[in-house]
Write an enzyme that holds these catalytic residues in place. Structure first.
Site, mmCIF file in Angstrom:
data_model
loop_
_atom_site.group_PDB
_atom_site.id
_atom_site.type_symbol
_atom_site.label_atom_id
_atom_site.label_comp_id
_atom_site.label_asym_id
_atom_site.label_seq_id
_atom_site.Cartn_x
_atom_site.Cartn_y
_atom_site.Cartn_z
ATOM 1 N N GLU A 81 0.782 -1.112 0.074
ATOM 2 C CA GLU A 81 -0.046 0.111 0.084
ATOM 3 C C GLU A 81 0.780 1.198 0.070
ATOM 4 O OE1 GLU A 81 -3.450 2.113 2.633
ATOM 5 O OE2 GLU A 81 -2.637 0.203 3.286
ATOM 6 N N GLY B 193 4.565 1.372 -0.377
ATOM 7 C CA GLY B 193 5.875 1.173 -1.014
ATOM 8 C C GLY B 193 6.000 0.113 -2.020
ATOM 9 N N ASP C 264 1.459 -7.340 14.343
ATOM 10 C CA ASP C 264 0.687 -7.839 13.232
ATOM 11 C C ASP C 264 1.488 -9.288 12.732
ATOM 12 O OD1 ASP C 264 -0.816 -7.496 10.734
ATOM 13 O OD2 ASP C 264 0.440 -6.422 9.702
ATOM 14 N N ASN D 208 -15.202 27.268 10.871
ATOM 15 C CA ASN D 208 -13.973 27.228 11.489
ATOM 16 C C ASN D 208 -12.857 26.139 11.140
ATOM 17 O OD1 ASN D 208 -15.208 25.148 12.551
ATOM 18 N ND2 ASN D 208 -14.866 25.497 14.789
ATOM 19 N N ASP E 276 -11.971 10.845 13.656
ATOM 20 C CA ASP E 276 -11.357 11.728 14.508
ATOM 21 C C ASP E 276 -9.966 11.045 14.931
ATOM 22 O OD1 ASP E 276 -10.783 13.717 16.213
ATOM 23 O OD2 ASP E 276 -12.078 13.057 17.862
ATOM 24 N N ASN F 172 -9.906 14.889 19.153
ATOM 25 C CA ASN F 172 -10.238 16.298 19.750
ATOM 26 C C ASN F 172 -11.913 16.449 19.794
ATOM 27 O OD1 ASN F 172 -10.787 16.740 17.039
ATOM 28 N ND2 ASN F 172 -9.677 18.672 16.858
ATOM 29 N N MET G 257 -13.705 16.518 17.091
ATOM 30 C CA MET G 257 -14.195 17.285 16.057
ATOM 31 C C MET G 257 -13.545 16.463 14.847
ATOM 32 S SD MET G 257 -14.686 21.322 17.182
ATOM 33 C CE MET G 257 -12.676 21.243 17.388
#
EC number: 2.7.11.1
Length: 582
Positions: free
Chosen positions: A76, A78, A190, A384, A416, A420, A422
């Site tokens: 994915e 390299g 993994d 914002n 997120d 945070n 948002m």
């Protein structure tokens, strides 16, 4: 992040990652896509690769020291090349990680940590040797020992027979690698068969661990909550987001189960199904060839796959188990061709799907990215640069998608990445790109055309052979029969050709093709974990199949997860997390 492979595409066949709650506050170079506000916001998203990935000064003159040759493998992030040191003419593998592929801060951290861990681990006959790293404005280059003996599963299926003794020998090697990692403060995170290659093609070649892209340093008693790994090999406490080094023993136990019977112990057609199967922990020791397997081997697998990490065998206890300690004395009875057949089908189908993913992966045009950005701007009512829960919920309504609050909360949690509360434009776009890439029929159409060489609207057997031969899966390895078997399975109406609908059905069954995107799988598995917490730890306490570990129960109470039993969102034609379905 890839490997030093000398065989086709590496990466998680299933597998193969979410919201991060950091254990440290080290500063990091951001590598997420950035929107240039000085231009027309609807035109395009401008991606700015990090100027420096590796923290310390690294030479940028790789081409002065090495000649990069043929491609050995592709993942994915390299491409791995053969490389020759100019001064000595010694051959190595060089993994080139393009900075343009590093779309998030998490991706950059994975590369940094992989280099740091490979430098930290000692020289060991079963761990690929790391030589050095380079970095220039376009890429990071990792030079390491070259492994040309092929994947673990390839070696198994190429032999005339397969025995319990062979499985014991492989398991012992994997556990010795885990022991070295743990002794040096590293959790691999993994472990899976394709992360082990043979050094060369001889019968006495060493089996080597070759990928530490998801590994992490740990201290005694330290626990982690980041969901990483490949679903089929993932321990239940990873899904419950409270884990330590014990997860490597679980993953090794899953590999051993597959080595002994040819199929994973926990199987389902969806990510959610796999997750629930892992948590339930029901393991089948009745089907063929388990009646032929010794009691000692079955006992060891059961104890390695103990759902309770605190009673699970440690790596040292596994190595001291009589079946492992006396691996050379394990039964040498042939487990039957059925095991080899299952492993080979398992291997080739995954490679077929991953080849499709490679074709899909680079086909997302800037116009579609711009549409995602426009959608973000529409939802960002206070301008914002961030979406609150309310803005995302109301924005979905504006484009005709009335989504329950619980599902909106799940989406927020999944996307997120900085925690945070948002969504930045970067987070929204990055997740949207990966989910769209995995669920869009248009991209599957492009991949289908690659296989449909004569353009008649069908994939025929000869066309499939030619396409898979490009990845060394065909005549050269004597795999004609296996390719025919794949073709037969995909050709649902048995008319001797594969239609697009049949092709699409293949790609949307199982999980491996979707989990090959690391960003996608992190977000998806995180969302599933939150959902499972809510289902397992409701107001009346844990359900009967839940693990009732004190730490896990305490952790569950901290989560405010949605009550809904499914999540299926479609934001216009751009956003469709197709994997989150019941």
């Amino acid at each position: 992040m890839g490997s030093c492979v000398s065989s086709p595409l590496k990466g998680s066949p299933f597998g193969k990652r979410p919201v991060r709650r950091r254990h440290s506050s080290n500063s990091r170079t951001s590598s997420v896509p950035r929107f240039d506000s000085s231009t027309n916001l609807s035109r395009r998203l401008i991606f700015q690769p990090p100027s420096r990935v590796l923290p310390e000064p690294i030479g940028d003159g790789i081409h002065l020291k090495y000649d990069l040759g043929k491609e050995l493998g592709r993942g994915e992030f390299g491409v791995t090349h053969e490389c020759i040191e100019i001064s000595t003419r010694e051959r190595f593998a060089c993994k080139r990680i393009s900075k343009e592929k590093l779309r998030t801060e998490i991706d950059v951290e994975d590369v940094r940590r992989e280099v740091e861990i490979m430098r930290c681990l000692p020289k060991h006959p079963n761990i690929v040797s790391f030589k050095e790293a380079f970095e220039d404005k376009d890429a990071v280059y990792l030079v390491m020992e070259i492994c040309e003996g092929g994947e673990l599963f390839d070696r198994i299926v190429s032999r005339g027979h397969y025995t319990e003794r062979a499985a014991a020998s492989v398991a012992k090697t994997i556990l010795e690698v885990v022991k070295v990692c743990h002794e040096h403060g590293v959790i691999h995170r993994d472990l899976k068969p394709e992360n082990f290659l043979f050094s060369n093609g001889t019968e006495t070649a060493q089996l080597k661990a070759i990928d530490f892209g998801l590994s992490i340093f740990f201290k005694p008693a330290q626990r982690f909550n980041e969901i990483v790994g490949s679903p089929y090999y993932m321990a239940p406490e990873v899904l419950r987001r409270n884990y330590g080094p014990e997860i490597d023993v679980w993953s090794a136990g899953v590999i051993l189960y597959i080595l002994l019977c040819g199929v994973p112990p926990f199987w389902a057609e969806t990510e959610e199904g796999i997750a629930h199967a892992i948590v339930r922990g029901n393991i089948d020791f009745e089907r063929d060839p388990w009646p032929k397997v010794s009691h000692e081997a079955k006992e060891l697998v059961k104890n390695m796959l103990d759902a309770n990490p605190y009673s699970r065998l440690t790596v040292q206890e596994v190595l001291e188990h009589p079946w492992i300690r006396n691996a050379e004395r394990a039964p040498n009875v042939n487990l039957g061709d059925n095991v080899r057949t299952k492993i080979q089908q398992f291997l080739l189908m995954n490679r077929f799907k991953k080849k499709v993913l490679r074709i899909v992966a680079d086909n997302l045009p800037n116009e579609e990215i711009a549409a995602i950005v426009q959608m973000f701007q529409t939802m960002d009512t206070d301008k914002n640069g961030h979406l609150t829960f309310e803005e995302l919920r109301d924005g979905l309504k504006k484009i005709g998608q009335v989504v329950p609050d619980g599902d909106v909360k799940m989406l927020m949690d999944a996307a997120d990445t900085d925690g945070n509360g948002m969504l930045s434009c970067d987070e929204f776009v990055t997740l949207s790109i990966h989910l769209k890439r995995m669920g869009c029929d248009e991209h599957l159409q492009e991949a289908f055309k690659y296989f449909d060489k004569n353009g008649n609207g069908f994939i025929e057997l000869d066309e499939l052979k030619v396409a898979l031969c490009d990845d060394k899966l065909g005549h050269a390895n004597g795999n004609d029969q296996w390719i025919k078997d794949i073709f037969f399975d995909v050709d649902l109406n048995k008319d001797g050709r594969i239609s697009f609908d049949e092709f699409k059905a293949m790609m949307k069954s199982g999980t491996d093709w979707k989990m090959a995107s690391r960003q996608y799988s992190r977000a998806l598995l995180n969302a599933l974990s939150i959902k499972m917490f809510k289902e397992d730890f409701g107001d009346n306490g844990p359900k009967s199949h839940s693990m009732e570990f004190p730490i896990a129960r305490k952790r569950a109470k901290l989560l405010d997860a949605p009550k809904n039993k499914s999540m299926e969102l479609q934001i216009s034609k751009t956003y469709k997390p197709s994997g989150l379905r019941n």
